[in-house]
Design a protein around this motif. Structure first.
Motif, PDB file in Angstrom:
ATOM      1  N   THR A  57       2.310   0.400 -11.402  1.00 20.29           N
ATOM      2  CA  THR A  57       1.290   1.589 -10.843  1.00 20.29           C
ATOM      3  C   THR A  57       1.926   2.870 -11.732  1.00 20.29           C
ATOM      4  O   THR A  57       1.085   3.575 -12.665  1.00 20.29           O
ATOM      5  N   SER A 115      -1.071  -5.870  -0.551  1.00 22.74           N
ATOM      6  CA  SER A 115      -0.995  -4.671   0.254  1.00 22.74           C
ATOM      7  C   SER A 115      -0.327  -4.564   1.579  1.00 22.74           C
ATOM      8  O   SER A 115      -0.045  -3.623   1.823  1.00 22.74           O
ATOM      9  N   VAL A 169      -6.674   1.345  -8.319  1.00 24.57           N
ATOM     10  CA  VAL A 169      -6.195   0.176  -7.592  1.00 24.57           C
ATOM     11  C   VAL A 169      -7.420  -0.423  -6.732  1.00 24.57           C
ATOM     12  O   VAL A 169      -8.087   0.062  -6.280  1.00 24.57           O
ATOM     13  N   PHE A 192       2.088   1.446  -3.533  1.00 25.44           N
ATOM     14  CA  PHE A 192       1.022   2.310  -4.417  1.00 25.44           C
ATOM     15  C   PHE A 192       0.906   3.552  -4.249  1.00 25.44           C
ATOM     16  O   PHE A 192       0.684   4.565  -5.428  1.00 25.44           O
ATOM     17  N   ILE A 241      -3.267   2.970   1.060  1.00 28.53           N
ATOM     18  CA  ILE A 241      -2.792   3.770  -0.063  1.00 28.53           C
ATOM     19  C   ILE A 241      -3.101   5.016   0.114  1.00 28.53           C
ATOM     20  O   ILE A 241      -2.050   6.037   0.082  1.00 28.53           O
ATOM     21  N   SER A 269      -4.675  -5.671  -6.473  1.00 26.72           N
ATOM     22  CA  SER A 269      -3.650  -5.880  -5.218  1.00 26.72           C
ATOM     23  C   SER A 269      -4.665  -7.039  -4.491  1.00 26.72           C
ATOM     24  O   SER A 269      -5.450  -7.486  -4.887  1.00 26.72           O
ATOM     25  N   CYS A 279      -8.705   4.411  -4.972  1.00 29.32           N
ATOM     26  CA  CYS A 279      -8.060   3.034  -4.528  1.00 29.32           C
ATOM     27  C   CYS A 279      -9.333   2.571  -3.909  1.00 29.32           C
ATOM     28  O   CYS A 279     -10.081   3.616  -3.081  1.00 29.32           O
ATOM     29  N   ALA A 328       4.312  -3.466  -7.470  1.00 29.87           N
ATOM     30  CA  ALA A 328       3.385  -2.394  -7.323  1.00 29.87           C
ATOM     31  C   ALA A 328       3.614  -1.110  -7.442  1.00 29.87           C
ATOM     32  O   ALA A 328       2.903  -0.448  -8.300  1.00 29.87           O
ATOM     33  N   LYS A 329       4.935  -0.562  -7.151  1.00 27.25           N
ATOM     34  CA  LYS A 329       5.254   0.757  -7.665  1.00 27.25           C
ATOM     35  C   LYS A 329       5.670   0.812  -9.350  1.00 27.25           C
ATOM     36  O   LYS A 329       4.995   1.762  -9.696  1.00 27.25           O
ATOM     37  N   ASN A 332       0.637  -1.137   0.067  1.00 25.71           N
ATOM     38  CA  ASN A 332       0.020   0.184  -0.057  1.00 25.71           C
ATOM     39  C   ASN A 332       0.897   1.314   0.020  1.00 25.71           C
ATOM     40  O   ASN A 332       0.535   2.251  -0.819  1.00 25.71           O
TER      41      ASN A 332
END
Lengths: 189, 578
Positions: free
Chosen positions: B140, B163, B100, B11, B34, B158, B72, B136-137, B8
């Motif tokens: 995104t 997360s 997300v 993100f 997030i 996710s 999100c 995730a990074k 999270n």
């Protein structure tokens, strides 16, 4: 090197800070690390579990069955719920604090003292302490988690300085000395 | 710089690094943090919206206005936001828009375990699925680029294990996002049938172009190890597979929609046996089989989450289930000591009312000893269901209440209350106003009086809101939930009326307002009769000492709410003076 640590406790006991510090120390020592939490909901009182995995390359965020190297139980009986993760090679770090589950609180069930005593025998090593009393000795029960962390630090192959640095980075500046003192108590048990 | 970040946090970091401008969300486990982390970046405009549909529409507006936008939500939140996103797929975007969505296999904190991948296929939108925080990074950030390049909203899926897992991430600087002027393009943005028919064609073409991207080198790569076994997998499941069977060849699907069928075909020819390992629905399996690619069918449960051990068992054709030790005293989450819901739930329990419940901390009113929740379906359902009960059964409105929290009422309860009033319903609705969105970790909402940063803002006046809807002023009752006798009286009066009523409780969550925490109470052992009535409040601070047959209070847990003195008939409970 492979190090799998399972931390269990009760919501509100503050296991998050301790587990974050473990991650920082592992990273500072050049290892891959993953930490997975099931912290239930925002309310207090539910069972909480954190998986910490350290190694050259860690895949699964959760620890496979029977392969926890260390189980840290912040409450006296909580480790009993996660028996699939430990075996005779596992070390148990046990805080003897009792937090009564609802059915024990209302008298409809017994606290499983007998089962705690029996199950402790499975582990290769058991470090047992009343962390709240130890923390009270230096004047603040809130740093009980740091006492436990000190015991854990002694049981794993990272230098003490790395732990102290991670603690300094993570706790509020005004409480650094208090936290380091509590950590030392655990480290020297 | 390397840091250990939760999925999270990653993100949120992605939105920052991608130069995003606006983040609007509604809290929902496991997605909540997030947006909480996004709020720490002063470069981002971040807000808590009243629900996921509103949040999605805010994101659409921000994209239209030229700023990269993110929203999100948890999996069921996408149901609420599905109306706008299904047509957003047609309009496309201006600046990049990323949604997300965090699934919850095993339902650690959810009412179902629906598989969000279906939404990508349903809405003809690309979907990424990261396996850890680093992905995730990365995914995104790239989703923002992709959104702009292909003029589409992009979904990033996710799950709880992504997360809420911290892994090592390399931090990068914030980049300047591409410049977009606010857009005014009526054929693109006004989805009347004549325009939408044209846009639908664009959507179908876009999906083909996205498929080409999926077939390329950037995503969905396979690694050949042992050629006897090949595994197609995605997300956190990839990590389970790698650990359970390190020698197996793998095709990791970074994009879970559209699927790279040519690449899958090629991979299938490089290995002797092809397996698909996935959590929840047979989404890949169905598509790949339909494309005529032979896979080894794995007989597996479609419920719950996988693990290294569960994946090993799949390959060994064994059943895998962890049996919890049922002999141990169960430790469910419970309403906190000092919770402002406890008193009114005790009153409801005493009156034996049938309760249509909702989603929030008060769902825990289900548990013994309070046992005062009879239904939980989805956000806002309590009020509509109470109205349906009333219309289906002659006297049901006299024996039932709807119970809903403040945030859930503002989310989707308010529409239902308008419906009840409009259609001459008789039901009684209790709005448990504790001033905060509790269960997800105490986020402010439109009834709190402050925004996501704690800055003062307008506070909803529930009484006047209900009046303006048409609830009669005499049927709107503001009640202290700690006053059990008053609660019972008000409940009796309002349920007996053949008119819609609203009861509003007025005490804060102990985490929303710490000033309510008071000196703890204790029990005089000599005065305690052992009647146990105080233990029936279900307060975690009140314990029973079996050997002495008396109750006692854990003063470390007690918040001094004084509810217990209201039920003790022997005056055995007293507050500490210091």
């Amino acid at each position: 090197m492979k190090l799998d640590i399972l931390m269990v406790g009760v919501g509100g006991q503050g296991t998050v800070l301790s587990s974050n510090i473990v991650c920082d120390v592992a990273l500072a020592n050049g290892f891959d690390v993953k930490k997975s939490e099931i912290h239930g909901m925002a309310q207090r009182g539910g069972s909480v579990v954190t998986h910490i995995r350290v190694g050259e390359e860690v895949f699964s965020p959760t620890i496979p069955e029977k392969s926890a190297d260390i189980v840290v139980s912040f409450e006296r009986m909580e480790f009993l719920r996660y028996d699939e993760y430990y075996g005779k090679e596992t070390t148990l770090i046990l805080n003897t604090q009792v937090i009564a589950p609802p059915t024990v609180a209302d008298g409809s069930a017994q606290y499983p003292d007998e089962k705690v005593a029996q199950t402790k025998k499975i582990f290769s090593k058991v470090y047992e302490t009343d962390a709240i009393s130890k923390a009270m000795e230096i004047g603040n029960p809130k740093v009980a988690g740091m006492v436990i962390l000190g015991i854990l630090a002694k049981a794993v192959p990272f230098k003490k300085e790395a732990w102290e640095q991670a603690i300094k980075d993570r706790v509020p500046p005004k409480t650094i000395d208090l936290n380091l003192k509590a950590f030392d108590i655990g480290y020297n048990i | 710089m390397k840091k250990v970040l939760s999925g999270n946090e990653a993100f949120a970091r992605a939105a920052f690094e991608a130069g995003a401008g606006v983040v609007s969300s509604y809290p929902g486990t496991p997605s909540t943090e997030i947006t909480e982390h996004a709020a720490h970046y002063k470069e981002l405009y971040t807000e808590w919206a009243t629900n996921e549909k509103v949040a999605m529409e805010v994101a659409i507006g921000a994209s239209l206005g030229g700023k990269r936008a993110m929203t999100c939500m948890k999996h069921v939140g996408l149901n609420v936001a599905s109306d706008p996103i299904m047509t957003l797929s047609y309009t496309g975007v201006n600046a990049g828009l990323v949604a997300v969505v965090a699934d919850d296999p095993n339902m650690y904190s959810s009412q179902n375990e629906q598989d969000s991948r279906h939404y990508a296929r349903f809405g003809k939108m690309p979907m990424f699925e990261p396996a850890d925080s680093a992905e995730a990074k990365r995914f995104t950030k790239e989703a923002f680029d992709l959104s702009e390049e292909f003029c589409t909203p992009v979904l990033v899926r996710s799950c709880t294990r992504v997360s809420h897992t911290q892994t090592v991430v390399e931090l990068e600087d914030r980049a300047e996002a591409p410049h977009f002027e606010p857009e005014n393009n009526i054929p693109k943005w006004v989805m009347i049938p004549a325009n939408a028919r044209k846009r639908h064609r664009i959507v179908e073409n876009r999906l083909l172009e996205l498929q080409e991207l999926a077939e390329g080198d950037k995503y969905n790569n396979y690694v050949i190890r042992d050629k006897s076994v090949g595994v197609i997998c995605a997300g956190v499941t990839y990590n389970y597979v790698r650990e359970a069977n390190p020698e197996a060849s793998t095709l990791k699907l970074d994009m879970v929609w559209p699927l790279p069928m040519e690449k899958i075909k090629k991979f299938s020819k490089l290995v002797d046996k092809l397996y698909v390992v996935e959590e929840l629905d047979p989404f890949f399996e169905t598509e790949i089989t339909a494309a005529g690619i032979a896979i080894e069918h794995i007989d597996r449960s479609l419920c719950g989450e996988l693990s290294v051990d569960a994946v090993r068992a799949l390959f060994n054709s064994e059943e895998y289930e962890v049996e919890p030790d049922m002999s141990l005293p169960f430790r469910p989450p419970s309403m906190c000591p000092g919770c402002s819901h406890r008193g009114i739930f005790y009153a409801i329990n005493r009156l034996k009312l049938f309760v249509t419940g909702d989603i929030g901390c008060y769902t825990l009113g289900l548990l013994p000893p309070l046992k005062a929740i009879n239904t939980t379906v989805c956000m806002g359902a309590s009020i509509g269901m109470a109205h349906g009960l009333d219309k289906a059964s002659e006297n049901m409105s006299e024996k039932s209440v709807a119970v809903i929290g403040d945030s859930t009422f503002l989310h989707t309860g308010i529409n239902s209350l308008i419906n009840t009033v409009y259609n001459n319903g008789h039901s009684t609705v209790i709005i448990l106003d504790n001033g905060i969105t509790g269960m997800t970790g105490h986020q402010p909402n439109a009834g709190t009086g402050c925004d996501i940063h704690g800055a003062p803002t307008v506070k909803i006046d529930y009484v006047n809101l209900c009046k303006s809807i048409g609830v009669k002023p005499e049927n709107i009752r503001v009640t202290d939930p700690f006053d059990i006798a008053a609660c019972m009286e008000v409940l009796k009066e309002e349920t007996s009326k053949k008119e819609p009523s609203v009861i509003i409780t007025n005490k804060p969550c102990i985490f929303a307002d710490r000033s309510v925490v008071d000196k703890p109470y204790f029990i005089h052992e000599d005065k305690c009769s052992g009647c146990r009535i105080c233990t029936r409040l279900g307060c975690p601070a009140i314990l029973w000492k079996e050997e002495d047959r008396v109750a006692y209070i854990d003063e470390n847990l007690c918040t001094g709410c004084h509810l217990c003195i209201k039920v003790c008939k022997f005056g055995a409970i007293e507050q500490r003076s210091k």
